[in-house]
Scaffold this motif. Sequence first.
Motif, mmCIF file in Angstrom:
data_model
loop_
_atom_site.group_PDB
_atom_site.id
_atom_site.type_symbol
_atom_site.label_atom_id
_atom_site.label_comp_id
_atom_site.label_asym_id
_atom_site.label_seq_id
_atom_site.Cartn_x
_atom_site.Cartn_y
_atom_site.Cartn_z
ATOM 1 N N VAL A 5 31.019 2.587 25.113
ATOM 2 C CA VAL A 5 31.178 1.723 26.299
ATOM 3 C C VAL A 5 32.647 1.444 26.580
ATOM 4 C CG1 VAL A 5 30.661 -0.543 27.282
ATOM 5 C CG2 VAL A 5 28.910 0.672 25.980
ATOM 6 N N SER A 6 33.431 1.127 25.523
ATOM 7 C CA SER A 6 34.841 0.790 25.725
ATOM 8 C C SER A 6 35.633 1.998 26.218
ATOM 9 C CB SER A 6 35.456 0.259 24.422
ATOM 10 O OG SER A 6 35.432 1.249 23.408
ATOM 11 N N SER A 7 35.310 3.183 25.688
ATOM 12 C CA SER A 7 35.977 4.399 26.146
ATOM 13 C C SER A 7 35.660 4.676 27.615
ATOM 14 C CB SER A 7 35.539 5.586 25.284
ATOM 15 O OG SER A 7 36.096 6.787 25.758
ATOM 16 N N THR A 8 34.405 4.444 27.999
ATOM 17 C CA THR A 8 34.004 4.635 29.397
ATOM 18 C C THR A 8 34.770 3.695 30.320
ATOM 19 O OG1 THR A 8 31.783 5.329 28.729
ATOM 20 C CG2 THR A 8 32.060 4.568 30.988
ATOM 21 N N CYS A 9 34.902 2.427 29.934
ATOM 22 C CA CYS A 9 35.633 1.457 30.754
ATOM 23 C C CYS A 9 37.107 1.839 30.866
ATOM 24 C CB CYS A 9 35.499 0.057 30.155
ATOM 25 S SG CYS A 9 33.837 -0.622 30.230
ATOM 26 N N GLY A 10 37.695 2.278 29.752
ATOM 27 C CA GLY A 10 39.090 2.695 29.777
ATOM 28 C C GLY A 10 39.312 3.877 30.696
ATOM 29 N N GLN A 11 38.365 4.828 30.685
ATOM 30 C CA GLN A 11 38.494 6.004 31.543
ATOM 31 C C GLN A 11 38.351 5.652 33.019
ATOM 32 O OE1 GLN A 11 36.409 9.646 30.293
ATOM 33 N NE2 GLN A 11 36.147 8.703 28.286
ATOM 34 N N LEU A 12 37.505 4.660 33.330
ATOM 35 C CA LEU A 12 37.345 4.260 34.730
ATOM 36 C C LEU A 12 38.669 3.827 35.343
ATOM 37 C CD1 LEU A 12 33.984 2.253 34.728
ATOM 38 C CD2 LEU A 12 34.503 4.294 36.094
ATOM 39 N N VAL A 13 39.484 3.129 34.558
ATOM 40 C CA VAL A 13 40.766 2.628 35.061
ATOM 41 C C VAL A 13 41.834 3.715 35.074
ATOM 42 C CG1 VAL A 13 42.624 0.969 34.657
ATOM 43 C CG2 VAL A 13 40.246 0.270 34.329
ATOM 44 N N SER A 14 41.881 4.523 34.023
ATOM 45 C CA SER A 14 42.965 5.508 33.904
ATOM 46 C C SER A 14 42.620 6.869 34.523
ATOM 47 C CB SER A 14 43.308 5.709 32.424
ATOM 48 O OG SER A 14 42.205 6.236 31.719
ATOM 49 N N TYR A 15 41.384 7.058 34.963
ATOM 50 C CA TYR A 15 40.961 8.380 35.423
ATOM 51 C C TYR A 15 41.787 8.925 36.595
ATOM 52 C CZ TYR A 15 37.961 12.349 36.441
ATOM 53 O OH TYR A 15 37.496 13.622 36.635
ATOM 54 N N PRO A 16 42.148 8.112 37.616
ATOM 55 C CA PRO A 16 42.970 8.664 38.706
ATOM 56 C C PRO A 16 44.264 9.313 38.223
ATOM 57 C CG PRO A 16 42.040 6.561 39.380
ATOM 58 C CD PRO A 16 41.717 6.727 37.925
ATOM 59 N N LEU A 17 44.874 8.741 37.177
ATOM 60 C CA LEU A 17 46.096 9.348 36.632
ATOM 61 C C LEU A 17 45.769 10.666 35.935
ATOM 62 C CD1 LEU A 17 47.821 6.151 35.191
ATOM 63 C CD2 LEU A 17 48.698 7.603 37.029
ATOM 64 N N SER A 18 44.594 10.723 35.290
ATOM 65 C CA SER A 18 44.164 11.975 34.666
ATOM 66 C C SER A 18 43.942 13.059 35.710
ATOM 67 C CB SER A 18 42.871 11.731 33.868
ATOM 68 O OG SER A 18 42.344 12.941 33.375
ATOM 69 N N LEU A 19 43.367 12.661 36.853
ATOM 70 C CA LEU A 19 43.134 13.617 37.940
ATOM 71 C C LEU A 19 44.457 14.152 38.483
ATOM 72 C CD1 LEU A 19 40.516 13.540 40.678
ATOM 73 C CD2 LEU A 19 42.888 13.578 41.416
ATOM 74 N N VAL A 20 45.438 13.251 38.676
ATOM 75 C CA VAL A 20 46.756 13.675 39.160
ATOM 76 C C VAL A 20 47.407 14.619 38.155
ATOM 77 C CG1 VAL A 20 49.103 12.881 39.644
ATOM 78 C CG2 VAL A 20 47.155 11.676 40.620
ATOM 79 N N ARG A 21 47.283 14.298 36.878
ATOM 80 C CA ARG A 21 47.859 15.154 35.842
ATOM 81 C C ARG A 21 47.285 16.564 35.915
ATOM 82 N NH1 ARG A 21 45.576 14.276 30.016
ATOM 83 N NH2 ARG A 21 43.867 15.297 31.142
ATOM 84 N N THR A 22 45.953 16.664 36.047
ATOM 85 C CA THR A 22 45.309 17.979 36.102
ATOM 86 C C THR A 22 45.749 18.761 37.328
ATOM 87 O OG1 THR A 22 43.375 17.100 34.944
ATOM 88 C CG2 THR A 22 43.091 19.171 36.120
ATOM 89 N N ARG A 23 45.853 18.077 38.476
ATOM 90 C CA ARG A 23 46.282 18.784 39.690
ATOM 91 C C ARG A 23 47.725 19.259 39.590
ATOM 92 N NH1 ARG A 23 43.348 16.411 45.136
ATOM 93 N NH2 ARG A 23 41.221 16.516 44.308
ATOM 94 N N LEU A 24 48.579 18.438 38.925
ATOM 95 C CA LEU A 24 49.968 18.870 38.738
ATOM 96 C C LEU A 24 50.035 20.034 37.765
ATOM 97 C CD1 LEU A 24 51.750 15.388 38.557
ATOM 98 C CD2 LEU A 24 52.005 17.101 40.362
#
Length: 475
Positions: A393-412
């Motif tokens: 659950v805690s990992s899921t919540c953390g990913q919800l907040v940081s996921y947009p940065l992960s998406l930008v990283r992958t696109r870059l």
Amino acid sequence: MAAEKGNVAKSTSGPTSVITEQKLREIFDNLDKDKDGKLGSAELSEGFRQLGVPNAVHSTKDFLGKGDTNKDDLMDFAEFTRYCLANEQKLWSVFQQLDKNHDGEIDAEEVKLSLKMLGLDVSDGDVVKLLMKMDKDGNVRISWEEWREFLLLQPDTNIKSIFKYWSHGSVINIGEALDSIIIPNEFTAEEKTTGLWWRQLVAGGGAGAVSRTVTAPLDRLKIFFQVGGGQGRSLVSCFRDMLKEGGVKSLWRGNGVNVVKIVPESALRFFAFEQLKKMLHKDGQPTQVYERLAAGSAAGVISQTTVYPMEVLKTRLALGKTGQYSGMFDCARQIARTEGLRAFYRGLTPSLIGIIPYAGIDLTVYETLKNLWLKEHKSKDPGVLLPLMCGTVSSTCGQLVSYPLSLVRTRLQAKVGPPGQENLGIFKMLWSIYRNEGVPGLYRGIVPNFLKVIPAVGIGYVAYEQFKMMLHIRT
């Protein structure tokens, strides 16, 4: 268990009094419920629960792992005696560490000082409550006999584990506070000299490799959605297209480099942590929590930055078509030739920035959920299910907040984006995605990412336990 009282001399090389065979027989017989002369896991678990040992199932496994010398999953009296006498020596060593003035007893000031060295500032009243839990004669001081009686069956004899066990079920929260200190794993001198440190690194790396390999198809699907390849399509249709384009083998495209980087990243983090800790540490003083935290954070940045080119390779390989790259080295050669060496660090900044909100939220949610459960089930053993559920659950919540940065990283990393905007900065790319795709665009690929969380955590845990058995790690 009745303790033998006696005069305690000042610091000696061995315990001032040794537990008798008669006393060990009494303890053994109390645990041996079926009176067959051997202790099995069920008897030990039940005995530990009655004695108030926290996490009885895990403690039983550790107890048998360390004491069952003939590996028959049973412990006879001879094995029990050897284990208890060896544990007594370890407990004596810790007792001497806490007994700062070597007067043969541990008092409130010595306990408070030891907790402060672990990064915990505990009130005088709470220290007294802690002492009273072990103290038998009411003098608010702990003798060697009282210390041994309370801890003899505790499998973990390092100071942190002892304090967690000591405070379990009490009105103070030292055990949980110790868990909340964010410090990388630190190996003892004994673990370093015996080679246990590298076996633990290998066990962790092996478990990570198994977990990532099993969930690799979902990871590749996530990357495909992140770069926009699955826009307006279902998971099933994208999965079907991946199979059609490259066959079953293509589902693991990029997984090889993802697995290869685990061990060097872990080793780099460990060695950087050790060197930075030495640089920050003041001679003659105990290592402070803030020193270990600063060293651990810097070590994480160093290790991730060093292996980051492999992250770029993983993304390019995952998105590559059949025949585009012959392997990891061919992919690296093509990127270096056409885009230069700087391409291997595209997306590094959002990757490092994303660590902060993810780690903070992950820890906060984990501690909150765990404390809520413990508050409602004070006397129950949480076993391994509680940390697995809270971690998911805690990992899921953390990913919800940081996921947009992960998406930008992958696109870059993939060097994709709207025409003419492949080289936008972090915030400009975030704004571009939001303007063109809305909020859902910032979370493209999060569904397959969430689908792999539970199996990844579960498989990782089981694999780690198996690697520990294979490498004879009994911690």
